[in-house]
Write an enzyme that holds these catalytic residues in place. Structure first.
Site, PDB file in Angstrom:
ATOM      1  CG  PHE A  58      -2.030   1.184   1.309  1.00  0.00           C
ATOM      2  CD1 PHE A  58      -3.112   1.024   0.994  1.00  0.00           C
ATOM      3  CD2 PHE A  58      -1.922   1.803   2.331  1.00  0.00           C
ATOM      4  CE1 PHE A  58      -4.169   2.022   0.944  1.00  0.00           C
ATOM      5  CE2 PHE A  58      -2.960   3.283   1.989  1.00  0.00           C
ATOM      6  CZ  PHE A  58      -3.995   3.373   1.609  1.00  0.00           C
ATOM      7  CD  GLU A  59       2.238   0.976   3.664  1.00  0.00           C
ATOM      8  OE1 GLU A  59       2.787   0.406   3.858  1.00  0.00           O
ATOM      9  OE2 GLU A  59       0.878   1.545   4.346  1.00  0.00           O
ATOM     10  CB  VAL A  82      -1.095  -8.338  -2.513  1.00  0.00           C
ATOM     11  CG1 VAL A  82      -2.053  -8.130  -1.664  1.00  0.00           C
ATOM     12  CG2 VAL A  82      -0.498  -6.587  -2.645  1.00  0.00           C
ATOM     13  CB  ILE A  83      -0.597 -13.949  -0.447  1.00  0.00           C
ATOM     14  CG1 ILE A  83       0.897 -13.539  -1.110  1.00  0.00           C
ATOM     15  CG2 ILE A  83      -0.175 -14.938  -0.657  1.00  0.00           C
ATOM     16  CD1 ILE A  83       1.926 -13.930  -0.209  1.00  0.00           C
ATOM     17  CB  THR A  87      -8.480 -10.468   6.296  1.00  0.00           C
ATOM     18  OG1 THR A  87      -8.111  -9.977   5.559  1.00  0.00           O
ATOM     19  CG2 THR A  87      -7.730 -11.206   7.456  1.00  0.00           C
ATOM     20  CG  HIS A  89      -5.965  -5.380   4.452  1.00  0.00           C
ATOM     21  ND1 HIS A  89      -6.626  -5.274   5.769  1.00  0.00           N
ATOM     22  CD2 HIS A  89      -4.909  -5.595   4.935  1.00  0.00           C
ATOM     23  CE1 HIS A  89      -5.723  -3.421   5.271  1.00  0.00           C
ATOM     24  NE2 HIS A  89      -4.255  -4.376   5.048  1.00  0.00           N
ATOM     25  CG  PHE A 114       1.966  -3.640 -11.399  1.00  0.00           C
ATOM     26  CD1 PHE A 114       1.816  -2.704  -9.940  1.00  0.00           C
ATOM     27  CD2 PHE A 114       2.003  -4.964 -11.702  1.00  0.00           C
ATOM     28  CE1 PHE A 114       0.122  -3.247  -9.164  1.00  0.00           C
ATOM     29  CE2 PHE A 114       0.623  -5.115 -10.515  1.00  0.00           C
ATOM     30  CZ  PHE A 114       0.437  -4.417  -9.391  1.00  0.00           C
ATOM     31  NE  ARG A 128       2.041 -16.021 -10.642  1.00  0.00           N
ATOM     32  CZ  ARG A 128       1.865 -17.634 -10.829  1.00  0.00           C
ATOM     33  NH1 ARG A 128       2.249 -17.973  -9.927  1.00  0.00           N
ATOM     34  NH2 ARG A 128       0.939 -18.092 -11.175  1.00  0.00           N
TER      35      ARG A 128
END
Ligand code: INI
Length: 154
Positions: A58-59, A82-83, A87, A89, A114, A128
């Site tokens: 996010f940062e 991001v896994i 949740t 999230h 990216f 990956r």
């Protein structure tokens, strides 16, 4: 005959910034290694690479945006993992980091790549990050070198 403009893969004299999250560091440190490998193999000097570590994916966009504005490098790579967990999230973080980096990439004078994995499982992320599906960090660095040269030709 049409003119075809395509970036070449030369990193000579190029300054590169990597913005990488510490969240899921066991994956992101492999992505950093992959990116460094690609940059080193294409003549980018160690001294011309700066790695900025941030808490989570996010940062990444705000730091990339700041770096792009400062004009201190020829190109920037965002690396994260991001896994999906149990949740919601995941969806917020994955969506914000992808939208954020895309927006910064459009606005920035230099290329922004990216290199954030968004996977359903840890296994998919491992695949990956230097195992059976290659290394997304390496691929991101290759894309960056190509884009730096393409921008230079425009
Ligand atoms: N950050 C990640 O980089 N990967 C994740 O999988 C993740 N999940 O799932 O929570 C994650 N969360 C932290 C987030 O990026 C921020 O650091 C945090 O919300 C503080 O702003």
């Amino acid at each position: 005959m049409a003119h075809v403009v395509e970036g070449k893969l030369s990193g000579k004299g190029k300054k590169v910034a990597i913005v990488a999250s510490r969240f899921n560091d066991f994956i992101t440190s492999r992505l950093i290694e992959g990116a460094l490998d690609a940059l080193n193999r294409h003549q980018v000097l160690q001294d011309d690479i700066t790695i900025y570590r941030v808490p989570g994916s996010f940062e990444i966009p705000p730091v990339v945006k700041r770096l792009a504005g400062l004009g201190v490098c020829d190109g920037i790579i965002g690396l994260g993992a991001v896994i999906r967990g149990s949740t919601p999230h995941f969806d917020y973080v994955a969506s914000e980091v992808s939208k954020g980096i895309a927006q910064v990439a459009i606005d920035a004078a230099c290329p922004v790549i990216f290199g954030v994995l968004t996977t359903d499982t840890i296994e998919q992320a491992i695949e990956r990050a230097g195992t059976k599906s290659g290394n997304k960090g390496f691929d991101a660095a290759m894309a960056l070198l190509e884009m730096i040269d393409l921008y230079a030709q425009m």
